[in-house]
Every structure is written in C-alpha cells, then in structure tokens.
Design a protein around this motif. Structure first.
Motif, PDB file in Angstrom:
ATOM      1  N   SER A   1       8.749  19.616  -3.213  1.00 28.56           N
ATOM      2  CA  SER A   1       7.736  18.805  -4.545  1.00 28.56           C
ATOM      3  C   SER A   1       6.474  19.278  -4.341  1.00 28.56           C
ATOM      4  N   GLY A   2       6.709  19.180  -3.111  1.00 29.79           N
ATOM      5  CA  GLY A   2       4.624  19.842  -2.572  1.00 29.79           C
ATOM      6  C   GLY A   2       3.659  18.025  -3.501  1.00 29.79           C
ATOM      7  N   MET A   3       2.805  18.831  -3.709  1.00 32.18           N
ATOM      8  CA  MET A   3       1.567  17.820  -3.466  1.00 32.18           C
ATOM      9  C   MET A   3       1.277  17.930  -5.857  1.00 32.18           C
ATOM     10  N   ASP A   4       1.757  18.933  -6.221  1.00 28.09           N
ATOM     11  CA  ASP A   4       2.395  18.660  -7.502  1.00 28.09           C
ATOM     12  C   ASP A   4       3.118  17.449  -7.756  1.00 28.09           C
ATOM     13  N   GLY A   5       4.372  17.183  -6.828  1.00 27.27           N
ATOM     14  CA  GLY A   5       4.879  15.990  -6.935  1.00 27.27           C
ATOM     15  C   GLY A   5       4.621  15.251  -6.611  1.00 27.27           C
ATOM     16  N   LEU A   6       4.085  15.173  -5.463  1.00 26.40           N
ATOM     17  CA  LEU A   6       3.132  13.540  -4.814  1.00 26.40           C
ATOM     18  C   LEU A   6       2.343  12.990  -6.125  1.00 26.40           C
ATOM     19  N   LEU A   7       1.576  14.117  -6.804  1.00 28.75           N
ATOM     20  CA  LEU A   7       0.801  13.090  -7.950  1.00 28.75           C
ATOM     21  C   LEU A   7       1.536  13.094  -8.866  1.00 28.75           C
ATOM     22  N   LYS A   8       2.264  13.239  -9.053  1.00 25.74           N
ATOM     23  CA  LYS A   8       3.612  12.318  -9.882  1.00 25.74           C
ATOM     24  C   LYS A   8       3.826  11.082  -9.842  1.00 25.74           C
ATOM     25  N   ILE A   9       4.366  10.787  -8.473  1.00 24.84           N
ATOM     26  CA  ILE A   9       4.391   9.555  -7.643  1.00 24.84           C
ATOM     27  C   ILE A   9       3.640   9.286  -8.049  1.00 24.84           C
ATOM     28  N   VAL A  10       2.590   9.212  -7.525  1.00 23.78           N
ATOM     29  CA  VAL A  10       0.880   8.359  -7.233  1.00 23.78           C
ATOM     30  C   VAL A  10       0.536   7.957  -8.839  1.00 23.78           C
ATOM     31  N   ALA A  11       0.721   9.203  -9.783  1.00 25.85           N
ATOM     32  CA  ALA A  11       0.641   9.114 -11.466  1.00 25.85           C
ATOM     33  C   ALA A  11       1.220   7.688 -11.842  1.00 25.85           C
ATOM     34  N   ALA A  12       2.486   7.817 -11.277  1.00 30.58           N
ATOM     35  CA  ALA A  12       3.658   6.716 -12.085  1.00 30.58           C
ATOM     36  C   ALA A  12       3.419   5.664 -11.250  1.00 30.58           C
ATOM     37  N   THR A  13       3.179   5.430 -10.758  1.00 30.43           N
ATOM     38  CA  THR A  13       3.062   4.301  -9.480  1.00 30.43           C
ATOM     39  C   THR A  13       2.066   3.601  -9.459  1.00 30.43           C
ATOM     40  N   HIS A  14       0.570   4.146  -9.750  1.00 35.14           N
ATOM     41  CA  HIS A  14      -0.627   3.565 -10.153  1.00 35.14           C
ATOM     42  C   HIS A  14      -1.253   3.350 -11.291  1.00 35.14           C
ATOM     43  N   SER A  15      -0.606   3.306 -12.054  1.00 32.50           N
ATOM     44  CA  SER A  15      -0.674   3.883 -13.691  1.00 32.50           C
ATOM     45  C   SER A  15      -0.136   2.436 -14.441  1.00 32.50           C
ATOM     46  N   GLY A  16      -0.754   2.010 -15.842  1.00 35.06           N
ATOM     47  CA  GLY A  16       0.390   0.787 -16.722  1.00 35.06           C
ATOM     48  C   GLY A  16       0.164  -0.144 -16.177  1.00 35.06           C
ATOM     49  N   VAL A  17      -1.108   0.148 -15.699  1.00 37.28           N
ATOM     50  CA  VAL A  17      -1.278  -1.581 -15.296  1.00 37.28           C
ATOM     51  C   VAL A  17      -2.627  -2.430 -15.063  1.00 37.28           C
ATOM     52  N   SER A  18      -3.401  -3.448 -15.805  1.00 38.64           N
ATOM     53  CA  SER A  18      -4.994  -3.467 -15.275  1.00 38.64           C
ATOM     54  C   SER A  18      -5.187  -2.901 -13.830  1.00 38.64           C
ATOM     55  N   THR A  19      -6.723  -2.865 -14.167  1.00 39.89           N
ATOM     56  CA  THR A  19      -6.967  -3.116 -12.476  1.00 39.89           C
ATOM     57  C   THR A  19      -6.569  -3.705 -11.212  1.00 39.89           C
ATOM     58  N   GLU A  20      -6.765  -5.458 -12.051  1.00 40.31           N
ATOM     59  CA  GLU A  20      -6.651  -6.322 -11.785  1.00 40.31           C
ATOM     60  C   GLU A  20      -5.005  -6.574 -11.333  1.00 40.31           C
ATOM     61  N   ALA A  21      -3.922  -6.275 -12.018  1.00 34.87           N
ATOM     62  CA  ALA A  21      -2.459  -6.158 -11.731  1.00 34.87           C
ATOM     63  C   ALA A  21      -2.508  -5.340 -11.229  1.00 34.87           C
ATOM     64  N   PHE A  22      -3.028  -4.227 -10.393  1.00 33.46           N
ATOM     65  CA  PHE A  22      -2.808  -2.733  -9.865  1.00 33.46           C
ATOM     66  C   PHE A  22      -2.858  -3.721  -8.506  1.00 33.46           C
ATOM     67  N   ILE A  23      -4.481  -3.904  -8.113  1.00 36.72           N
ATOM     68  CA  ILE A  23      -4.942  -4.692  -7.006  1.00 36.72           C
ATOM     69  C   ILE A  23      -4.122  -5.688  -6.447  1.00 36.72           C
ATOM     70  N   ALA A  24      -4.334  -6.379  -7.333  1.00 40.93           N
ATOM     71  CA  ALA A  24      -3.085  -7.536  -6.981  1.00 40.93           C
ATOM     72  C   ALA A  24      -1.638  -7.227  -5.801  1.00 40.93           C
TER      73      ALA A  24
END
Length: 332
Positions: free
Chosen positions: A117-140
C-alpha cells in the motif's frame, strides 16, 4: 591529625572526587570524542560575550528531529505502530475496514499487502486514526497508548527508548541559553503527548506534520476537531518552511539523522555567523541498530554525503556514546 583519621580522610576523598567530577559533567553519556568537542567548542564560541562569534540569547535557536534523533525508530516508526494499534482498537466502529485496504491488511496481519500500500496507504491509516476527535481527546489516547505499549525488542515503554546522550545535550544547550525545538515529520499532536515530560520541550516548541482542523461549538462545549486531511507534511523541504512560519528565526544549531532532515540542516548552515549541523549516525548494532543508506526507516544517504562534504558533525553512536538509553549502564 591521627594517622587513622588521615587514612579515612584520604579514602573518603578518593571516593568523593570521582563522584563530584561525574556530577559536574553535563554530558556524562558522551565520550570525549570529536563530536562532543565540536559541540562544546560551538557552544563556548556563541555564548562567550565579547567574542566575534557571540550570539544573543534570543537568537540561540536549536532544532532537533525526533525519530532516530531523540529516540529510536526501528523496526518501524513508533507513531506508525501507534496508528496500527489504533486501527485494531477502532475496527469495531468501522466494519468496512474488514474489506477495505490498507485497513484489511492491518487487521489480517498481512505485512506484504500493507507494504504494497506504500506511503499512500500509510497516510490513509494516519488520517483515519488521528482524526475525528478533538485535539485533547487525541492527545489523551496517545498518552494512554504510551503508558501501556512496549517496544517489541526491549520490552521497554517507547518513552524509555530515548537517547540519553541527546537528553543531556538538550539540557546542556538550555543551560547555555538555547531554546530547543522539535522539528519532525511526526504528527504534531502525537509528539506533544510526551515531549514535555520526556524531553523538557513544551508543546509550543514542538513542530510537526499537521492535519486540518476546525473550531467547534457544540452547545457551549468548545473544541478543536481534527479532520482527515493533511495540511502540512513536515519532512524534507517542509521543515525549513515550518521553521520560518512557526519560529520566525533561522536556527543556529540543528540535529537530524536521515535524508528527511537534509534541508533543515542546509537551511541552518546557510545563515550568517557561526552555525552547527549534526547527524546521529546509527552504527551500533549491539546496543541499538546499525543502518543508513539501505534502510527503509530513517534512510541516511544524501544527508551523509552532504555532511562529509560540508564538514558537518556526524555522531558515530557506537564509538561516541557511553550509553544509548537511560536504562543502559555507562560504559568505560
């Protein structure tokens, strides 16, 4: 003085003096080699008032990459491991991931498909797992993961896989009036989850890859919501851009370890006056890992060529560090 007391005094002195010398050494995990000497000579030159190379305190900006420079990055970047673990944790909320790549590869443990999946796949994973929440919730959540996850080789928490010599260097610089920043390709909120506690670097001095975000007012509850869209990739040429945008001053000292740090080092050295560029070279297969040009993680090729050509400081980890991690013993 009676002979017995004299003997006791001499014995105590013999024990105490080495301890006092060690306590006075700001960087005991470094051998007194060429890299340490270059660092100390640089710091002395720019902090000695009246010297033609003197730099005012406000201009003593030092920038450091994170992965491979301040902590280890093998066998995969630690933040990538966090993202993979997050895919598994969040999978029940995303049944579509069972058939959707690259998430299917993560859930199936299919390393070949994940690599494909390469870098495109990794970016998809990061985008999905690092978003959809507030900054405070993610850091926690990042802090919860860091509190329980362990490195597959050492079985130590990832926050203990930091380089003791670099921790000492950060403290040494700050004691000499430097302001220390992280400038990394890692996602900024992930690094802010631990940087102050581990490195003594506060959130406002942590610069990294950023996702888009928005201010949200939900019936009086105010949050910054993280969006699944890359705003700035803080790697390669993105690093000088971030430095210019966020810091507003060109650093006088920069440390990295890979080709992703090349432009940051070049930008630092291109300024006027005395400047320092350093690379951590991973040469220690016994205590850490040995890799450079052929590595898929933290590849060091073009930056090493530039360092040798321009006379930058290249720290040979195996030869110049008396210990690697805080939990290691100091070697003679």
């Amino acid at each position: 003085m009676p002979l017995l007391l004299q003997m006791r005094w001499l014995i105590s002195l013999c024990v105490l003096v080495p301890l006092l010398v060690q306590a006075a050494d700001p960087m005991p995990s470094w051998y007194n080699g060429t890299s340490r000497q270059a660092i100390e000579q640089f710091v002395s030159a720019v902090t000695t008032e009246g010297s033609k190379e003197y730099v005012p305190t406000a201009e003593r900006i030092a920038v450091f990459d994170n992965d491979g420079t301040l902590w280890s990055e093998q066998p995969i970047y630690f933040e990538v491991q966090f993202a993979l673990d997050e895919v598994k944790r969040l999978a029940p909320q995303h049944p579509e991931w069972k058939t959707q790549q690259p998430f299917k590869a993560v859930l199936d443990g299919d390393q070949k498909a994940l690599a494909a999946s390469g870098m495109d796949g990794l970016l998809k994973i990061v985008a999905a797992t690092h978003s959809g929440v507030s900054t405070e919730a993610f850091i926690a959540q990042a802090q919860r993961w860091l509190a329980t996850a362990v490195h597959p080789k050492t079985k130590k928490p990832y926050t203990e896989m930091v380089f003791q010599p670099m921790l000492e260097l950060l403290e040494y610089l700050r004691a000499n009036g430097f302001k220390t920043y992280i400038v990394s390709g890692g996602e900024v909120a992930f690094m802010r989850a631990f940087a102050e506690e581990v490195y003594g670097i506060p959130p406002e001095q942590v610069i990294g890859t950023t996702l888009a975000s928005r201010f949200d007012d939900n019936k009086g509850t105010l949050t910054i919501q993280r969006l699944p869209k890359l705003l700035h990739n803080d790697d390669g040429p993105g690093k000088p851009v971030s430095i210019d945008t966020v810091i507003g001053r060109r650093p006088i000292l920069a440390f990295g370890n890979s080709d992703g740090d090349l432009q940051m080092l070049q930008w630092t050295k291109a300024g006027s006056g005395k400047r320092f560029a350093g690379l951590v070279h991973h040469t220690d297969a016994r205590r850490e890992w040995a890799y450079d040009r052929d590595s898929k993680v933290g590849r060091l090729d073009k930056a090493l060529i530039a360092a040798n050509k321009e006379g930058w400081t290249v720290v040979d980890m195996a030869r110049e560090w008396r210990r690697v991690y805080p939990f290691d013993s100091i070697e003679d």
